[in-house]
Design an enzyme around this catalytic site. Structure first.
Site, PDB file in Angstrom:
ATOM      1  N   CYS A  27      10.569  -0.892  -9.635  1.00 36.58           N
ATOM      2  CA  CYS A  27      10.459  -0.173  -8.352  1.00 36.58           C
ATOM      3  C   CYS A  27      10.500  -1.158  -7.196  1.00 36.58           C
ATOM      4  CB  CYS A  27       9.147   0.612  -8.299  1.00 36.58           C
ATOM      5  SG  CYS A  27       8.976   1.834  -9.580  1.00 36.58           S
TER       6      CYS A  27
HETATM    7  N1  SAJ Z   1       2.318  -7.314  -7.103  1.00 34.03           N
HETATM    8  C1  SAJ Z   1       1.872  -8.459  -6.477  1.00 34.03           C
HETATM    9  N2  SAJ Z   1       0.887  -8.360  -5.546  1.00 34.03           N
HETATM   10  C2  SAJ Z   1       0.340  -7.140  -5.216  1.00 34.03           C
HETATM   11  C3  SAJ Z   1       0.819  -5.988  -5.863  1.00 34.03           C
HETATM   12  C4  SAJ Z   1       1.801  -6.091  -6.800  1.00 34.03           C
HETATM   13  O1  SAJ Z   1       2.349  -9.570  -6.749  1.00 34.03           O
HETATM   14  O2  SAJ Z   1      -0.554  -7.109  -4.373  1.00 34.03           O
HETATM   15  C5  SAJ Z   1       3.391  -7.421  -8.088  1.00 34.03           C
HETATM   16  C6  SAJ Z   1       2.970  -6.953  -9.453  1.00 34.03           C
HETATM   17  O3  SAJ Z   1       2.440  -8.014 -10.211  1.00 34.03           O
HETATM   18  C7  SAJ Z   1       4.285  -6.450 -10.036  1.00 34.03           C
HETATM   19  C8  SAJ Z   1       5.050  -5.952  -8.824  1.00 34.03           C
HETATM   20  O4  SAJ Z   1       4.447  -6.568  -7.687  1.00 34.03           O
HETATM   21  O5  SAJ Z   1       4.989  -7.490 -10.654  1.00 34.03           O
HETATM   22  C9  SAJ Z   1       5.006  -4.446  -8.652  1.00 34.03           C
HETATM   23  O6  SAJ Z   1       3.670  -4.092  -8.741  1.00 34.03           O
HETATM   24  P1  SAJ Z   1       3.170  -2.592  -8.352  1.00 34.03           P
HETATM   25  O7  SAJ Z   1       1.669  -2.628  -8.377  1.00 34.03           O
HETATM   26  O8  SAJ Z   1       3.824  -2.135  -7.125  1.00 34.03           O
HETATM   27  O9  SAJ Z   1       3.582  -1.750  -9.624  1.00 34.03           O
HETATM   28  P2  SAJ Z   1       4.869  -0.852  -9.907  1.00 34.03           P
HETATM   29  O10 SAJ Z   1       6.118  -1.611  -9.797  1.00 34.03           O
HETATM   30  O11 SAJ Z   1       4.581  -0.138 -11.170  1.00 34.03           O
HETATM   31  O12 SAJ Z   1       4.875   0.174  -8.698  1.00 34.03           O
HETATM   32  C10 SAJ Z   1       4.513   1.500  -8.905  1.00 34.03           C
HETATM   33  C11 SAJ Z   1       5.068   2.193  -7.703  1.00 34.03           C
HETATM   34  N3  SAJ Z   1       5.077   3.594  -7.962  1.00 34.03           N
HETATM   35  C12 SAJ Z   1       6.180   4.288  -7.645  1.00 34.03           C
HETATM   36  O13 SAJ Z   1       7.162   3.778  -7.152  1.00 34.03           O
HETATM   37  C13 SAJ Z   1       6.146   5.720  -7.931  1.00 34.03           C
HETATM   38  C14 SAJ Z   1       4.231   1.885  -6.471  1.00 34.03           C
HETATM   39  O14 SAJ Z   1       4.607   2.765  -5.403  1.00 34.03           O
HETATM   40  C15 SAJ Z   1       2.779   2.063  -6.751  1.00 34.03           C
HETATM   41  O15 SAJ Z   1       2.014   1.796  -5.597  1.00 34.03           O
HETATM   42  C16 SAJ Z   1       2.415   1.087  -7.847  1.00 34.03           C
HETATM   43  O16 SAJ Z   1       3.098   1.567  -9.021  1.00 34.03           O
HETATM   44  C17 SAJ Z   1       0.930   1.020  -8.114  1.00 34.03           C
HETATM   45  O17 SAJ Z   1       0.152   1.268  -7.172  1.00 34.03           O
HETATM   46  O18 SAJ Z   1       0.581   0.632  -9.237  1.00 34.03           O
END
Ligand code: SAJ
Length: 431
Positions: free
Chosen positions: A269
């Protein structure tokens, strides 16, 4: 009952889900759980066979949930013509980027061709796959009406972004859903349909608005992750602990949401969604500077992390070349087994390219998947003596952090895992 009325009455209608992956399968199971029969279609006969045998390939759908759905109205098929039995079609197909980071709409256009083949009067067509503003109007409306059906008279078309959150407690039916039709009538019909599927629907005036809302949600994340990754590098230069800074800023009860630095941004995403917006903006001769800058910072993080590993080894007079390095966690985020687009793997590839001997410990992803990447897997209980450094790349809850720091001389913690666990060790270096 008129075609349109069925979505407004409490009457049951039949859903049709195109694409039974991490979005489509939870949606199909949720619909059945709410009393709606569903035709679940996937182009992969293997996927259909696995599902029909009760095996869920999706972490967020347990086998028992799948079995319940099959017993209560989920019909699984690889035959697209069976979708003609549905009253509403929900397109939940991949929308990846191509080799040049441009939108690859091949899955959406293939699903649109299926819509064209099975669409009939009264149908609602809703696209859920993340895409740039305008896709629903430009691709789904022609597919739904090319055979002579009239929009808003015979067929209704909308966009409703998926908000699946892998590994989270909140399930599909509990997550508010944005819904935007290509017209007011299509919005009304789509809103009524989704109100039977999820607890809360947020209607907007157009499909483009809904497409853009989804991209804003995840661009917001990518840009703020890029910001904190840059802040982390600056804090390191100033000999300041960024993790303590974030905790301190988080004490502000308003106006601040913490994001955390890491070895890069993975998953399907956050690294991808902003590029859909950047691509569409370029078509309008508009420069998306924040998106582009965040992309630059985030895609450099694996190299920055590898440099920090090299620096930590150097402090002990050790080269990267020929040194045994333990990578801890290759999933793209904690407590999921998904390692697609994982920044952890990129870090380890860079170190491998510099001659390091890499082994990987990830109790969630598992040894078979680790080996499939060409890395030596370390089983959860296996001895870890002999590594010069351990790099915490994904902070799964079940990691034995104390064993790692008590056994391996140096630990580079790229996730603030030790601080969050309240474990203070002199040999643990924060990113
Ligand atoms: N990450 C960081 N720092 C942060 C947050 C995330 O480095 O502060 C990294 C994570 O390690 C990962 C990537 O970014 O590698 C994405 O992390 P994510 O928490 O955004 O997880 P995703 O990719 O599963 O995103 C999904 C998304 N959901 C949808 O698109 C429907 C996102 O909008 C959500 O907010 C997220 O899940 C969530 O909150 O877990």
């Amino acid at each position: 009952m008129s075609d349109r009325a069925r979505f407004f009455a409490e009457a049951t209608w039949t859903g049709g889900v195109i694409g039974l992956g991490y979005v489509g399968l939870p949606l199909a199971v949720t619909m059945v759980a709410r009393g709606l029969p569903v035709v679940g279609f996937d182009v992969s006969e293997q996927r259909i066979a696995d599902l029909a045998s009760g095996r869920s390939p999706i972490e967020d759908v347990a086998d028992a949930e799948l079995a319940d759905a099959i017993a209560n109205g989920l019909r699984l098929t690889a035959d697209p013509d069976e979708l003609a039995a549905a009253d509403a079609l929900f397109l939940c197909v991949p929308s990846p980027l191509g080799r040049h980071r441009e939108p690859d709409l091949s899955f959406i256009t293939a699903a649109a061709a299926t819509v064209e083949r099975v669409v009939r009067p009264g149908m609602l067509i809703s696209l859920e796959s993340t895409t740039y503003p305008g896709t629903t109007d430009d691709i789904l409306v022609p597919a739904a009406t090319r055979g002579g059906l009239v929009l808003d008279q015979d067929v209704y078309v909308a966009f409703s972004p998926e908000r699946v959150n892998p590994g989270a407690e909140m399930k599909t039916g509990q997550i508010p859903k944005v819904v935007g039709g290509v017209s007011d009538i299509s919005t009304l019909v789509a809103r009524a349909a989704y109100e039977r599927v999820v607890d809360s629907v947020y209607p907007v005036r157009s499909a483009k608005t809904a497409e853009m809302a989804k991209l804003l949600e995840n661009t917001y994340r990518a840009v703020n992750i890029g910001l904190i990754n840059e802040m982390a590098q600056l804090a390191h230069e100033l000999d300041i602990d960024i993790w303590e800074v974030i905790d301190a800023a988080s004490s502000k009860p308003f106006g601040f949401q913490p994001f955390f630095p890491g070895p890069g941004v993975g998953g399907h995403c956050i690294p991808l969604d902003p590029q859909f917006l950047a691509w569409r903006a370029r078509e309008a001769n508009f420069a998306t500077r924040f998106i582009d800058l965040a992309e630059q910072v985030n895609t450099r993080m694996p190299f920055y992390t590898a440099d920090r590993v090299a620096a930590a080894l150097n402090d002990f007079g050790l080269p990267v070349f020929g040194t045994a390095i333990l990578g801890v966690g290759i999933a793209y985020k904690p407590d999921v087994g998904d390692d697609r687009e994982s920044a952890s793997i990129e870090v380890l590839r860079v170190l491998e390219g510099r001659g390091a001997q890499i082994a990987v410990l990830d109790p969630v992803v598992g040894s078979e998947r680790i080996a499939s990447h060409g890395f030596r897997p370390v089983a959860p209980g296996e001895q870890i003596e002999g590594f010069a450094i351990a790099v915490i790349l994904t902070d799964h809850a079940r990691l034995d952090l104390e064993r790692i720091s008590d056994t391996v001389p140096i630990v580079l913690d790229t996730r603030g895992a030790y601080r969050r666990a309240g474990i203070a060790r002199d040999n643990v270096v924060p990113l």
